[in-house]
Design an enzyme around this catalytic site. Sequence first.
Site, PDB file in Angstrom:
ATOM      1  N   ASP A   1       2.318  -0.536   0.078  1.00 41.89           N
ATOM      2  CA  ASP A   1       1.031  -0.021   0.520  1.00 41.89           C
ATOM      3  C   ASP A   1       1.128   0.176   2.029  1.00 41.89           C
ATOM      4  OD1 ASP A   1      -1.596   0.826   0.501  1.00 41.89           O
ATOM      5  OD2 ASP A   1      -2.332  -0.877  -0.662  1.00 41.89           O
TER       6      ASP A   1
ATOM      7  N   HIS B   1      -7.375  -3.990   3.265  1.00 42.11           N
ATOM      8  CA  HIS B   1      -7.339  -3.224   4.515  1.00 42.11           C
ATOM      9  C   HIS B   1      -7.744  -4.108   5.693  1.00 42.11           C
ATOM     10  CE1 HIS B   1      -7.653   0.020   1.518  1.00 42.11           C
ATOM     11  NE2 HIS B   1      -7.074   0.791   2.425  1.00 42.11           N
TER      12      HIS B   1
END
Length: 974
Positions: A299, A225
């Site tokens: 993702d 992230h």
Amino acid sequence: MRYNLYIVFILFFSIQFSFSQNSTNPLVTKDAAAQQKWVDSVYTNLSLQEKIGQLFMVRAMTSANTRDVAGIKNLIKNNHIGGIIYSKGGPVKLAKLNNAYQGLSDVPMLIGMDAEWGLSMRLDSTYAFPWNMTLGAIKDKALVEQAGKHIGEHCKRIGIHFNFGPDVDINTNPKNPIIGNRSFGEDRDEVTAHAVAFMKGLQSAGVMATGKHFPGHGDTETDSHKALPTITFSEKRIDSIELYPYKKMIKNGMESVMVAHLNVPSLESRPDFPSSLSKAIITDLLKEKMGFEGLIFTDALEMKGVADFSSPGDIDLAAFLAGNDILLISEDVPKAMAKITEAYNDKTITEERLAYSVKKILMSKYKVGLHKYKPIDTNNLVNDLNRLEDDMLNEELFENAITVAKNENDILPLRDLDKKTIAYIKFGDDSGSPFLNELKKYTKVHEVKSDSYGYIKSKLDSYNTVIIGLHRSNANPWKSYSFTSEEIQLLESIAATHHVILDVFVKPYALLDLPSIGNIEGIVVSYQNSVVAQEKSAQIIFGALGAKGQLPVSVGNGLHVGDGITLNSISRLGYTVPERVGIDSKKLHKIDAIAQRAVNEKMTPGIQLLVARKGKVIYNQNFGHHTYDKNSEPVKFDDVYDIASITKIVSSLPLIMEIVEQDDEISINTKLSQLLPEYADSNKANITLKQILSHYARLKPWIPFYVATLDSAKMPSSEYYRKSHSEDFNIKVSNNLYLKRDYPETIQKIIKDTDLLTTLKYRYSDLPYYILKKFIETYYDRTLDHLIQTHFYESLGMNYSTYNPYLKFPMKDIVPTENDTYYRHQVVQGYVHDMGAAMQNGVGGHAGVFSNANDIAKIMQMYLQKGFYGDKRYFKPETVDMFNKTYYADKDNRRGLGFDKPQLGKSGPTCGCLSMKSFGHSGFTGTYAWADPDEELVYVFMANRTYPSAEINMLLRENIRTDIQELIYEAIIN
């Protein structure tokens, strides 16, 4: 560095889409022809922009403001997006928003969510199942499949078609900042078996499973992230470890895969190139080499692991060219669609390539039922997402996961409670109250706490066993889990001088902090700090449950993946939900209304009510207050009640049974003259023990001994009483009232000399237990209160059971029994209500014990288990059978030896709906305890119906206790 992705990427293949019924494509349904017809029909009618829009799944917040909602609606109407992934919020709002969004879309949208451990990963008011690391400790994969199925059912109910789970990363790096608890563990084969089971369960509910994070995010120390993690392993290692679960899942019909943002040099030659944009990884490896034909997600494309690589739009195009089907959470959908349209127009993307992905998306929509789309029904939604069957499964999952990692000298489960002095110390910054409260149900456990750890150490001198719980937040899997340096220091210090059981309610990696575990006798890994985990762990520590779990990861100090010591239960009462033992909880809770009615109509100020079946407490509730004053203490679980005549079967009787079993010269046919020689010249000399315990001995029901000690004004006479203690007046009958020391012998003489009834028939009497008390105390040369504590209560863990509770408990924990206006002239609280017992210093064979429902259930369960409890045999089964038998039924006498038994005719002490093998007793104060071997059922009712006055017994008149008993039996399913 930014790249011109149009130049970097070229299309290496085009695939003609096929819906053959023989296809291995997991997206093909059983009605493949109908599916193909629907897909072709929808696809043919889509414009180019509508086709491209299908590739995008955008994020929507259920807690979104008006502006955010308008933005999503705009993307649906103008960009024709194919799906939504929901994030934070609540279920009802999600359902309403989703219905509105779907109503705007010409083609129903795929709805996805990260629900790895259930909807609660994203939504409030929804169910939280155990994290993957916890599930990884479970050996029985069928339970893991059930967890997947339940999560799938929740997703289905709220309109979620894709669960972005399970996480199949093999967590070989304990320092992994983003996976950790989300992984099933570090062992390739175990992770695979768990992942396949979870996937099968999820997909059996009609919800698509998504294996992630391909090709493997388990051995990283970077959060994708925030940055692009690098995987340095060789292609051979990745193939044998990280890719192994995917191979097995593909063979078992996995329907989708999510590709991670990783830098994997051995699989992608371009430096620092995200796997989510790599044709070599997605097309060449996943599709062609591994043969995956299901749906492929990126993702989230907003994540720094890929977002920093290039600009919005270019990233989306690159991801599609690499072989992804669905572009998840694009930073800029309109810009990305424009880039893909441009690529389509200049032939970089062919019609076949576009059709390949769009038709797979449409196939998925058909498979999840969107060809027959219906809005989400919001009626009863929250209840449907928090079902009783979820509670049942959740309990079973933790029971099978909690792992005993070390058990030196068999410290677990804790036995010989009479020899244990136990302290509990809480480590960590989260609550350990459920754990401590559950521990206290088994024996006396004191919490030792202070801001100063040095002070804690000094307070442990009186304890030989210390239970330490590490409690940290259970809010999500990423929360802190480590010991502090001060906690490690204190743990080592305590373990050097005490027997220690360490229980960690965090991920097992916390144990890596410990320099040594050599002095720690017991280590339990409970994985999470949920209420269920804490309660089940306490039950395992005391042997109400066995231990079954295995470590999913290695944690140092010789504790390796797969380790786990199996322990069997030792037949102590456990605690669970009714359905797990064949009781309908809705029917069972009908007893609430009856108990509440008894309180509301002032039949008793308060009630403790407990039901156990098959060794499990399934109902334990409190009603009302200590008195009718609403400002008085509300009834609590650890309040103690005067149990009155139940004393007979929980004090005198077990000691008599013990003597009969152990002494060859004493039997139930032994005469009273043989038990107490002073009775040899009395009219009671030939009465047998069997007769006396059966209330078949012509003894008077009751003698009001106290009346003879009152003066003409009906007040305690100065001849017999003093207001202060002295050597001659040392029997304390209540506050500031002391009886003459020799009066108990006077009582014994009165009983010995009193006439017998003229007719031999069943007649309930307290007098046998005055006599038996004298015999027991003479036999053992100890007082009855000492004997029952040391022979039974302490080892049974009946730490709330005692005579004279005012010596042991605060008054706020002792329920008052009467406002006595005829003898002691005060509120009777902490002293026995029965006058005869009070005149024996509060210790009667027939009355005087105070207890709570949980403690009484223990001794009743011991009887039910034929004399066995907590790995200790108190009686032989044949001894229990001998006393639990009616010997004079032909004389219209229902009584066993000490035990009351069901009625022989129409009226009696029970509901008349239970086994004749059942047994129990009731008490004058409103108490009741009954056990039924046929149904393995224990029922305990604690009350103080005698407060403020004992004159009218409304509980008995209204059949409250037996009506409740009848409802319990009506609730039995199997």
